[in-house]
Scaffold this motif. Structure first.
Motif, PDB file in Angstrom:
ATOM      1  N   GLU A 205      47.769  39.725  -1.313  1.00 42.32           N
ATOM      2  CA  GLU A 205      48.417  38.466  -0.971  1.00 42.32           C
ATOM      3  C   GLU A 205      49.464  38.641   0.124  1.00 42.32           C
ATOM      4  OE1 GLU A 205      50.011  36.768  -4.480  1.00 42.32           O
ATOM      5  OE2 GLU A 205      48.067  36.423  -5.439  1.00 42.32           O
ATOM      6  N   THR A 206      49.984  39.854   0.245  1.00 41.66           N
ATOM      7  CA  THR A 206      51.023  40.101   1.252  1.00 41.66           C
ATOM      8  C   THR A 206      50.463  40.405   2.644  1.00 41.66           C
ATOM      9  OG1 THR A 206      51.069  42.438   0.614  1.00 41.66           O
ATOM     10  CG2 THR A 206      52.627  40.956  -0.494  1.00 41.66           C
ATOM     11  N   PHE A 207      49.137  40.583   2.736  1.00 40.26           N
ATOM     12  CA  PHE A 207      48.552  40.914   4.037  1.00 40.26           C
ATOM     13  C   PHE A 207      48.522  39.656   4.906  1.00 40.26           C
ATOM     14  CE2 PHE A 207      45.401  42.020   7.191  1.00 40.26           C
ATOM     15  CZ  PHE A 207      45.646  43.364   7.413  1.00 40.26           C
ATOM     16  N   PRO A 208      48.949  39.747   6.176  1.00 42.07           N
ATOM     17  CA  PRO A 208      48.997  38.562   7.049  1.00 42.07           C
ATOM     18  C   PRO A 208      47.616  37.940   7.256  1.00 42.07           C
ATOM     19  CG  PRO A 208      50.245  40.387   7.998  1.00 42.07           C
ATOM     20  CD  PRO A 208      49.487  40.949   6.839  1.00 42.07           C
ATOM     21  N   ALA A 209      47.495  36.658   6.926  1.00 46.99           N
ATOM     22  CA  ALA A 209      46.208  35.980   7.054  1.00 46.99           C
ATOM     23  C   ALA A 209      45.757  35.893   8.511  1.00 46.99           C
ATOM     24  CB  ALA A 209      46.300  34.587   6.439  1.00 46.99           C
ATOM     25  N   THR A 210      46.708  35.706   9.424  1.00 43.71           N
ATOM     26  CA  THR A 210      46.351  35.607  10.844  1.00 43.71           C
ATOM     27  C   THR A 210      45.726  36.902  11.345  1.00 43.71           C
ATOM     28  OG1 THR A 210      48.155  34.040  11.230  1.00 43.71           O
ATOM     29  CG2 THR A 210      47.237  35.158  13.149  1.00 43.71           C
ATOM     30  N   LEU A 211      46.330  38.031  11.004  1.00 48.84           N
ATOM     31  CA  LEU A 211      45.787  39.324  11.410  1.00 48.84           C
ATOM     32  C   LEU A 211      44.419  39.562  10.787  1.00 48.84           C
ATOM     33  CD1 LEU A 211      46.043  42.066  12.791  1.00 48.84           C
ATOM     34  CD2 LEU A 211      47.321  42.880  10.799  1.00 48.84           C
ATOM     35  N   LEU A 212      44.264  39.170   9.528  1.00 50.02           N
ATOM     36  CA  LEU A 212      42.986  39.344   8.839  1.00 50.02           C
ATOM     37  C   LEU A 212      41.867  38.634   9.580  1.00 50.02           C
ATOM     38  CD1 LEU A 212      41.326  40.248   6.340  1.00 50.02           C
ATOM     39  CD2 LEU A 212      42.013  38.078   5.276  1.00 50.02           C
ATOM     40  N   TRP A 213      42.064  37.366   9.929  1.00 45.40           N
ATOM     41  CA  TRP A 213      41.004  36.595  10.562  1.00 45.40           C
ATOM     42  C   TRP A 213      40.840  36.950  12.028  1.00 45.40           C
ATOM     43  CZ3 TRP A 213      37.228  34.443   8.154  1.00 45.40           C
ATOM     44  CH2 TRP A 213      37.392  34.097   6.810  1.00 45.40           C
TER      45      TRP A 213
END
Length: 249
Positions: A205-213
């Motif tokens: 949950e702490t991983f940045p969603a923007t970086l993920l996508w």
């Protein structure tokens, strides 16, 4: 008549160039996201190091087998070899399926085969199990994730086959029915598979969603670049205009 050997050589050459250019795309668009994800992973490891035991300290101090510079250089080697292998398999598939593709134009046949491969091999697995950057994923589940991904890849190819089969069956009722039948056949198999296959989500949950996508779309863009260049490159390599028939005066 062109021999299988000539078709295979063209596929290997086109695949090599497509793989190298796809590697360039991955280097420009994907590597910065990988570096950012590694930085997040290392910051988490450093935090654990400050609160861990001596054994954990020793494990954290272990250096990777391949440096980041080595990984970046190996990226082009990997995509180049992958492109060569894919180009060879593409040439084999083109040779075996050419007579079953309902077009007299070799270039159109190559483009259609590349589009089908991209949908079945790339898009269907991507939307079910999108790739994750470093620092995402449990090492204990890697076998399970690999098996489910490969199963999804096989299902993607079956979905494409079902779409083509239903499209040809519906062609007797007109062009609209042919197009609709192909879409229905493809979507039906994909939806059924998605409902049956297990859901895997190991993103913290702490991983940045923007970086993920950003990473995921860079990965998808790399594959799209590879298949696009492979399709158009092979289409240009095998394009053959039919001989003009002389009209009697």
């Amino acid at each position: 008549m062109r021999t299988f050997g000539s078709l295979l050589v063209r596929g290997l050459i086109v695949g090599l160039f497509a793989g190298l250019l796809a590697g360039t795309f991955a280097y420009v668009m994907g590597e910065p996201r990988v570096d950012a994800a590694i930085a997040i992973e290392e910051s988490g490891a450093a935090h654990a190091h400050d609160h861990g035991t001596a054994d954990e300290h020793a494990a954290d101090d272990e250096k990777p087998l391949v440096s980041r510079d080595g990984q970046r250089a190996g990226l082009f080697l990997a995509t180049g070899l992958y492109g060569v292998a894919l180009g060879g398999m593409f040439a084999v598939a083109f040779t075996l399926l050419r007579r079953k593709l309902r077009t007299t134009n070799d270039a159109y046949a190559a483009l259609g085969l590349a589009a089908a491969g991209f949908v079945g091999i790339v898009l269907v697995p991507f939307f079910k199990y999108p790739p994750n950057p470093p620092a995402v994923g449990d090492p204990d589940t890697i076998t399970r994730r690999t098996v489910t991904y490969l199963l999804t890849l096989v299902i993607g190819l079956l979905a494409v086959w079902a779409g083509v089969a239903l499209s040809r069956w519906a062609a007797r009722y007109g062009e609209v029915a042919r197009l609709g039948g192909g879409v229905v056949g493809l979507v039906a198999v994909v939806v059924a598979a998605y409902l049956i296959l297990p859901r895997i989500n190991e993103v913290p949950e702490t991983f940045p969603a923007t970086l993920l996508w950003q990473f995921r779309f860079a990965s998808l863009g790399t594959q799209a670049t590879l298949w696009l260049l492979l399709g158009f490159g092979y289409a240009a390599a095998v394009d053959r205009q039919p001989a003009r028939q002389k009209v009697a005066a």
